[in-house]
Design a protein around this motif. Structure first.
Motif, PDB file in Angstrom:
ATOM      1  N   SER A  32       0.868  -1.310   0.008  1.00  0.00           N
ATOM      2  CA  SER A  32       0.001   0.141   0.013  1.00  0.00           C
ATOM      3  C   SER A  32       0.920   1.266   0.044  1.00  0.00           C
ATOM      4  CB  SER A  32      -1.008   0.003   1.054  1.00  0.00           C
ATOM      5  OG  SER A  32      -0.311  -0.091   2.391  1.00  0.00           O
ATOM      6  N   CYS A  33       1.814   1.322   0.665  1.00  0.00           N
ATOM      7  CA  CYS A  33       3.057   2.315   0.822  1.00  0.00           C
ATOM      8  C   CYS A  33       3.671   2.552  -0.632  1.00  0.00           C
ATOM      9  CB  CYS A  33       3.940   2.347   1.756  1.00  0.00           C
ATOM     10  SG  CYS A  33       3.247   2.721   3.505  1.00  0.00           S
ATOM     11  N   GLU A  34       4.033   1.270  -1.409  1.00  0.00           N
ATOM     12  CA  GLU A  34       4.484   1.353  -2.502  1.00  0.00           C
ATOM     13  C   GLU A  34       3.827   2.170  -3.535  1.00  0.00           C
ATOM     14  OE1 GLU A  34       5.955  -1.681  -6.075  1.00  0.00           O
ATOM     15  OE2 GLU A  34       4.894  -2.421  -4.225  1.00  0.00           O
ATOM     16  N   LYS A  35       2.408   1.637  -3.462  1.00  0.00           N
ATOM     17  CA  LYS A  35       1.274   2.223  -4.578  1.00  0.00           C
ATOM     18  C   LYS A  35       1.202   3.489  -4.208  1.00  0.00           C
ATOM     19  CE  LYS A  35      -3.216   1.599  -6.167  1.00  0.00           C
ATOM     20  NZ  LYS A  35      -4.552   0.728  -5.730  1.00  0.00           N
ATOM     21  N   GLU A  36       0.985   4.041  -3.064  1.00  0.00           N
ATOM     22  CA  GLU A  36       0.837   5.444  -2.823  1.00  0.00           C
ATOM     23  C   GLU A  36       2.203   6.328  -3.223  1.00  0.00           C
ATOM     24  OE1 GLU A  36      -0.441   8.392   1.094  1.00  0.00           O
ATOM     25  OE2 GLU A  36      -0.772   6.270   0.945  1.00  0.00           O
ATOM     26  N   MET A  37       3.442   5.902  -3.137  1.00  0.00           N
ATOM     27  CA  MET A  37       4.477   6.439  -3.430  1.00  0.00           C
ATOM     28  C   MET A  37       4.819   6.550  -4.831  1.00  0.00           C
ATOM     29  SD  MET A  37       7.240   4.656  -0.713  1.00  0.00           S
ATOM     30  CE  MET A  37       8.694   5.238  -1.873  1.00  0.00           C
ATOM     31  N   VAL A  38       4.332   5.715  -5.528  1.00  0.00           N
ATOM     32  CA  VAL A  38       4.429   5.780  -6.986  1.00  0.00           C
ATOM     33  C   VAL A  38       3.515   6.727  -7.577  1.00  0.00           C
ATOM     34  CG1 VAL A  38       4.242   4.263  -8.995  1.00  0.00           C
ATOM     35  CG2 VAL A  38       5.552   3.458  -7.127  1.00  0.00           C
ATOM     36  N   GLN A  39       2.147   6.807  -6.925  1.00  0.00           N
ATOM     37  CA  GLN A  39       1.052   7.757  -7.430  1.00  0.00           C
ATOM     38  C   GLN A  39       1.381   9.088  -7.010  1.00  0.00           C
ATOM     39  OE1 GLN A  39      -2.427   5.715  -6.331  1.00  0.00           O
ATOM     40  NE2 GLN A  39      -2.145   4.121  -7.994  1.00  0.00           N
ATOM     41  N   THR A  40       2.352   9.679  -5.949  1.00  0.00           N
ATOM     42  CA  THR A  40       2.280  10.699  -5.407  1.00  0.00           C
ATOM     43  C   THR A  40       3.204  11.590  -6.520  1.00  0.00           C
ATOM     44  OG1 THR A  40       2.426   9.882  -3.384  1.00  0.00           O
ATOM     45  CG2 THR A  40       3.411  12.233  -3.530  1.00  0.00           C
ATOM     46  N   TYR A  50       8.528  10.877   1.702  1.00  0.00           N
ATOM     47  CA  TYR A  50       8.660   9.545   1.305  1.00  0.00           C
ATOM     48  C   TYR A  50      10.127   9.631   0.729  1.00  0.00           C
ATOM     49  CZ  TYR A  50       3.735   8.592   0.746  1.00  0.00           C
ATOM     50  OH  TYR A  50       2.453   8.310   0.863  1.00  0.00           O
ATOM     51  N   VAL A  51      10.657  10.785   0.132  1.00  0.00           N
ATOM     52  CA  VAL A  51      12.081  10.885  -0.082  1.00  0.00           C
ATOM     53  C   VAL A  51      12.840  10.599   1.026  1.00  0.00           C
ATOM     54  CG1 VAL A  51      13.767  12.438  -0.897  1.00  0.00           C
ATOM     55  CG2 VAL A  51      11.864  12.508  -2.150  1.00  0.00           C
ATOM     56  N   HIS A  52      12.675  11.177   2.252  1.00  0.00           N
ATOM     57  CA  HIS A  52      13.339  11.129   3.508  1.00  0.00           C
ATOM     58  C   HIS A  52      13.282   9.698   3.810  1.00  0.00           C
ATOM     59  CE1 HIS A  52      13.737  10.995   7.770  1.00  0.00           C
ATOM     60  NE2 HIS A  52      14.790  11.594   7.717  1.00  0.00           N
ATOM     61  N   GLN A  53      12.153   9.115   3.733  1.00  0.00           N
ATOM     62  CA  GLN A  53      12.036   7.340   4.132  1.00  0.00           C
ATOM     63  C   GLN A  53      12.991   6.641   3.208  1.00  0.00           C
ATOM     64  OE1 GLN A  53      10.953   8.444   7.227  1.00  0.00           O
ATOM     65  NE2 GLN A  53      10.295   6.422   7.443  1.00  0.00           N
ATOM     66  N   MET A  54      13.016   6.814   2.006  1.00  0.00           N
ATOM     67  CA  MET A  54      13.829   6.068   1.113  1.00  0.00           C
ATOM     68  C   MET A  54      15.246   6.354   1.388  1.00  0.00           C
ATOM     69  SD  MET A  54      11.876   4.449  -0.769  1.00  0.00           S
ATOM     70  CE  MET A  54      12.707   3.847  -2.175  1.00  0.00           C
TER      71      MET A  54
END
Length: 63
Positions: A32-40, A50-54
């Motif tokens: 679910s996080c992967e999907k949200e990140m890709v669509q952001t 998301y950049v910080h978490q990566m």
């Protein structure tokens, strides 16, 4: 009975089954996080988070 392995998502912090996400180096990102990140969009206010978490993946790898 077989216990399903759980992993902690580096983005949301929730425990999820290891087969419901992806692993990058040693860290786990749930589906679910992967999907949200890709669509952001890059202009979205969530994008810097998301950049910080990566970046945490690469910090842990190089520590």
């Amino acid at each position: 009975m077989h216990e399903e392995a759980l992993c902690t998502c580096i983005v949301c912090g929730e425990l999820k089954p290891h087969d419901q996400g992806l692993r990058i180096v040693t860290e786990f990102i749930c589906g679910s996080c992967e999907k949200e990140m890709v669509q952001t969009d890059v202009l979205d206010e969530k994008y810097p988070f998301y950049v910080h978490q990566m970046r945490q993946i690469w910090i842990h790898k190089n520590a």
